[in-house]
Structure formats: structure tokens, C-alpha cells
Design a protein around this motif. Structure first.
Motif, PDB file in Angstrom:
ATOM      1  N   GLN A   1       1.821   6.569  -1.111  1.00  0.00           N
ATOM      2  CA  GLN A   1       2.654   6.318   0.058  1.00  0.00           C
ATOM      3  C   GLN A   1       1.906   5.471   1.082  1.00  0.00           C
ATOM      4  OE1 GLN A   1       5.878   7.288   0.216  1.00  0.00           O
ATOM      5  NE2 GLN A   1       6.026   6.083   2.074  1.00  0.00           N
ATOM      6  N   GLN A   2       0.612   5.737   1.263  1.00  0.00           N
ATOM      7  CA  GLN A   2      -0.186   4.923   2.189  1.00  0.00           C
ATOM      8  C   GLN A   2      -0.294   3.488   1.694  1.00  0.00           C
ATOM      9  OE1 GLN A   2      -3.898   6.982   2.553  1.00  0.00           O
ATOM     10  NE2 GLN A   2      -3.082   8.571   3.903  1.00  0.00           N
ATOM     11  N   LYS A   3      -0.499   3.305   0.394  1.00  0.00           N
ATOM     12  CA  LYS A   3      -0.561   1.953  -0.159  1.00  0.00           C
ATOM     13  C   LYS A   3       0.766   1.233   0.009  1.00  0.00           C
ATOM     14  CE  LYS A   3      -4.015   2.940  -3.737  1.00  0.00           C
ATOM     15  NZ  LYS A   3      -4.244   3.047  -5.202  1.00  0.00           N
ATOM     16  N   LEU A   4       1.856   1.939  -0.228  1.00  0.00           N
ATOM     17  CA  LEU A   4       3.175   1.331  -0.081  1.00  0.00           C
ATOM     18  C   LEU A   4       3.443   0.938   1.363  1.00  0.00           C
ATOM     19  CD1 LEU A   4       5.839   0.595  -1.477  1.00  0.00           C
ATOM     20  CD2 LEU A   4       6.624   2.905  -0.965  1.00  0.00           C
ATOM     21  N   ASP A   5       3.066   1.791   2.297  1.00  0.00           N
ATOM     22  CA  ASP A   5       3.242   1.455   3.717  1.00  0.00           C
ATOM     23  C   ASP A   5       2.405   0.241   4.098  1.00  0.00           C
ATOM     24  OD1 ASP A   5       4.977   3.576   4.007  1.00  0.00           O
ATOM     25  OD2 ASP A   5       3.449   4.943   4.817  1.00  0.00           O
ATOM     26  N   ALA A   6       1.182   0.166   3.557  1.00  0.00           N
ATOM     27  CA  ALA A   6       0.330  -0.990   3.852  1.00  0.00           C
ATOM     28  C   ALA A   6       0.935  -2.261   3.273  1.00  0.00           C
ATOM     29  CB  ALA A   6      -1.064  -0.773   3.287  1.00  0.00           C
ATOM     30  N   LEU A   7       1.500  -2.191   2.090  1.00  0.00           N
ATOM     31  CA  LEU A   7       2.099  -3.372   1.479  1.00  0.00           C
ATOM     32  C   LEU A   7       3.360  -3.814   2.214  1.00  0.00           C
ATOM     33  CD1 LEU A   7       1.732  -2.561  -2.319  1.00  0.00           C
ATOM     34  CD2 LEU A   7       0.457  -4.229  -0.993  1.00  0.00           C
ATOM     35  N   ARG A   8       4.124  -2.881   2.716  1.00  0.00           N
ATOM     36  CA  ARG A   8       5.353  -3.228   3.434  1.00  0.00           C
ATOM     37  C   ARG A   8       5.057  -3.809   4.818  1.00  0.00           C
ATOM     38  NH1 ARG A   8       9.242   1.901   2.007  1.00  0.00           N
ATOM     39  NH2 ARG A   8       9.771   1.206  -0.086  1.00  0.00           N
ATOM     40  N   SER A   9       3.961  -3.396   5.436  1.00  0.00           N
ATOM     41  CA  SER A   9       3.695  -3.830   6.805  1.00  0.00           C
ATOM     42  C   SER A   9       2.799  -5.067   6.884  1.00  0.00           C
ATOM     43  CB  SER A   9       3.049  -2.689   7.591  1.00  0.00           C
ATOM     44  OG  SER A   9       1.793  -2.374   7.032  1.00  0.00           O
ATOM     45  N   ASP A  10       1.958  -5.275   5.892  1.00  0.00           N
ATOM     46  CA  ASP A  10       0.964  -6.338   5.978  1.00  0.00           C
ATOM     47  C   ASP A  10       1.124  -7.314   4.811  1.00  0.00           C
ATOM     48  OD1 ASP A  10      -1.197  -7.797   6.825  1.00  0.00           O
ATOM     49  OD2 ASP A  10      -2.682  -6.439   5.951  1.00  0.00           O
ATOM     50  N   ASN A  11       1.400  -8.579   5.143  1.00  0.00           N
ATOM     51  CA  ASN A  11       1.582  -9.594   4.100  1.00  0.00           C
ATOM     52  C   ASN A  11       0.264  -9.950   3.409  1.00  0.00           C
ATOM     53  OD1 ASN A  11       4.326  -9.805   4.340  1.00  0.00           O
ATOM     54  ND2 ASN A  11       4.236 -11.426   5.892  1.00  0.00           N
ATOM     55  N   GLU A  12      -0.846  -9.841   4.137  1.00  0.00           N
ATOM     56  CA  GLU A  12      -2.141 -10.159   3.523  1.00  0.00           C
ATOM     57  C   GLU A  12      -2.492  -9.163   2.418  1.00  0.00           C
ATOM     58  OE1 GLU A  12      -5.149 -10.436   6.495  1.00  0.00           O
ATOM     59  OE2 GLU A  12      -4.116 -12.023   7.592  1.00  0.00           O
ATOM     60  N   SER A  13      -2.225  -7.894   2.641  1.00  0.00           N
ATOM     61  CA  SER A  13      -2.507  -6.909   1.601  1.00  0.00           C
ATOM     62  C   SER A  13      -1.568  -7.083   0.408  1.00  0.00           C
ATOM     63  CB  SER A  13      -2.402  -5.486   2.145  1.00  0.00           C
ATOM     64  OG  SER A  13      -1.091  -5.220   2.600  1.00  0.00           O
ATOM     65  N   LEU A  14      -0.346  -7.508   0.665  1.00  0.00           N
ATOM     66  CA  LEU A  14       0.588  -7.780  -0.435  1.00  0.00           C
ATOM     67  C   LEU A  14       0.106  -8.964  -1.260  1.00  0.00           C
ATOM     68  CD1 LEU A  14       3.303  -7.176  -1.809  1.00  0.00           C
ATOM     69  CD2 LEU A  14       4.367  -8.743  -0.173  1.00  0.00           C
ATOM     70  N   GLU A  15      -0.364  -9.993  -0.595  1.00  0.00           N
ATOM     71  CA  GLU A  15      -0.880 -11.163  -1.313  1.00  0.00           C
ATOM     72  C   GLU A  15      -2.147 -10.801  -2.095  1.00  0.00           C
ATOM     73  OE1 GLU A  15      -2.532 -15.674  -0.422  1.00  0.00           O
ATOM     74  OE2 GLU A  15      -1.483 -14.570   1.160  1.00  0.00           O
ATOM     75  N   ARG A  16      -3.029 -10.020  -1.490  1.00  0.00           N
ATOM     76  CA  ARG A  16      -4.250  -9.606  -2.179  1.00  0.00           C
ATOM     77  C   ARG A  16      -3.933  -8.797  -3.439  1.00  0.00           C
ATOM     78  NH1 ARG A  16      -6.615  -5.976   1.239  1.00  0.00           N
ATOM     79  NH2 ARG A  16      -6.040  -4.287  -0.135  1.00  0.00           N
ATOM     80  N   LEU A  17      -2.967  -7.920  -3.343  1.00  0.00           N
ATOM     81  CA  LEU A  17      -2.557  -7.134  -4.506  1.00  0.00           C
ATOM     82  C   LEU A  17      -1.988  -8.037  -5.600  1.00  0.00           C
ATOM     83  CD1 LEU A  17      -1.910  -4.234  -5.706  1.00  0.00           C
ATOM     84  CD2 LEU A  17       0.401  -4.687  -4.885  1.00  0.00           C
ATOM     85  N   ALA A  18      -1.152  -8.980  -5.212  1.00  0.00           N
ATOM     86  CA  ALA A  18      -0.559  -9.883  -6.195  1.00  0.00           C
ATOM     87  C   ALA A  18      -1.631 -10.738  -6.869  1.00  0.00           C
ATOM     88  CB  ALA A  18       0.480 -10.777  -5.527  1.00  0.00           C
ATOM     89  N   ARG A  19      -2.611 -11.177  -6.120  1.00  0.00           N
ATOM     90  CA  ARG A  19      -3.663 -12.022  -6.695  1.00  0.00           C
ATOM     91  C   ARG A  19      -4.605 -11.209  -7.594  1.00  0.00           C
ATOM     92  NH1 ARG A  19      -5.282 -16.852  -4.629  1.00  0.00           N
ATOM     93  NH2 ARG A  19      -3.885 -17.827  -3.167  1.00  0.00           N
ATOM     94  N   GLU A  20      -4.995  -9.998  -7.170  1.00  0.00           N
ATOM     95  CA  GLU A  20      -5.973  -9.222  -7.930  1.00  0.00           C
ATOM     96  C   GLU A  20      -5.372  -8.559  -9.161  1.00  0.00           C
ATOM     97  OE1 GLU A  20      -7.645  -6.464  -5.180  1.00  0.00           O
ATOM     98  OE2 GLU A  20      -8.814  -7.989  -4.121  1.00  0.00           O
ATOM     99  N   GLN A  21      -4.246  -7.911  -8.996  1.00  0.00           N
ATOM    100  CA  GLN A  21      -3.721  -7.130 -10.115  1.00  0.00           C
ATOM    101  C   GLN A  21      -2.811  -7.940 -11.036  1.00  0.00           C
ATOM    102  OE1 GLN A  21      -1.995  -3.459  -8.856  1.00  0.00           O
ATOM    103  NE2 GLN A  21      -3.952  -2.601  -8.238  1.00  0.00           N
ATOM    104  N   TYR A  22      -2.060  -8.850 -10.473  1.00  0.00           N
ATOM    105  CA  TYR A  22      -1.097  -9.591 -11.291  1.00  0.00           C
ATOM    106  C   TYR A  22      -1.504 -11.038 -11.540  1.00  0.00           C
ATOM    107  CZ  TYR A  22       1.618  -5.471 -10.246  1.00  0.00           C
ATOM    108  OH  TYR A  22       2.038  -4.183 -10.116  1.00  0.00           O
ATOM    109  N   GLN A  23      -2.661 -11.425 -11.037  1.00  0.00           N
ATOM    110  CA  GLN A  23      -3.260 -12.741 -11.260  1.00  0.00           C
ATOM    111  C   GLN A  23      -2.298 -13.881 -10.910  1.00  0.00           C
ATOM    112  OE1 GLN A  23      -4.506 -12.497 -15.328  1.00  0.00           O
ATOM    113  NE2 GLN A  23      -6.104 -10.987 -14.887  1.00  0.00           N
TER     114      GLN A  23
END
Length: 100
Positions: free
Chosen positions: A65-87
Motif C-alpha cells: 500500500q505504501q509503494k502504491l501510494d508513492a507511485l500514485r503521488s510521485d511521477n519520478e518513482s513511477l518512472e524509476r519503477l518502469a525503468r528498473e523493473q520493466y526495462q
């Protein structure tokens, strides 16, 4: 046959109705019936194991839930997740994967 009768008489003389009743009670509570002490112990162990699993899954839920809240509120963390996990990459960008 006399020997068996003699043994029976010796055992009978040492027992009284209270010991017999107590022995039947112990046998019934440990081995017979729907709610024996053995089943109770097994069920208690299962309950403890399931409570531990509930605690583990509750912690995982809170972390997710904390990760989901961080992804919904912060575009930088969403981009970092997309780059690291989904290449994922940006246009005109090269990606090098280094395997260890």
C-alpha cells in the motif's frame, strides 16, 4: 483358567469404582469423542500458524500500500519503477543490461 481367574481377582481387589471411573474419563477425553485433547492441541497449533501467516500478509499489504501510494503521488518513482523493473526506455535512448 485358574491362573487367569486368580490374576483377575488380584486386579479387582486393588481397583475401586473411583479409579475405574477416572480411567474411563481419561480414556474418553484423550481418545474418544469429537473434542479430544489431542484434537484440541492440533487445532491450537493450526490456529497459531494461521495467525502468523495473517501477520505476514498484513505486513506485506501495508508495504504494498505504501509503494502504491508513492507511485500514485510521485511521477519520478513511477518512472524509476518502469525503468528498473520493466526495462522501459525513452525515445532515442539505449539500454544496456549487465548480467552478473
Amino acid at each position: 483358567m485358574k491362573r487367569i481367574f486368580k490374576i483377575f481377582q488380584q486386579v479387582k481387589s486393588k481397583l475401586n469404582k473411583y479409579w475405574v471411573a477416572f480411567g474411563l474419563f481419561v480414556i474418553f477425553t484423550f481418545f474418544l469423542g469429537d473434542s479430544t485433547i489431542y484434537k484440541r492441541i492440533i487445532y491450537d497449533q493450526q490456529i497459531n500458524q494461521l495467525e502468523k501467516e495473517i501477520d505476514i500478509f498484513t505486513k506485506q499489504k501495508e508495504e504494498n500500500q505504501q509503494k502504491l501510494d508513492a507511485l500514485r503521488s510521485d511521477n519520478e518513482s513511477l518512472e524509476r519503477l518502469a525503468r528498473e523493473q520493466y526495462q522501459m526506455i525513452r525515445p532515442n535512448e539505449e539500454l544496456f543490461i549487465i548480467k552478473e
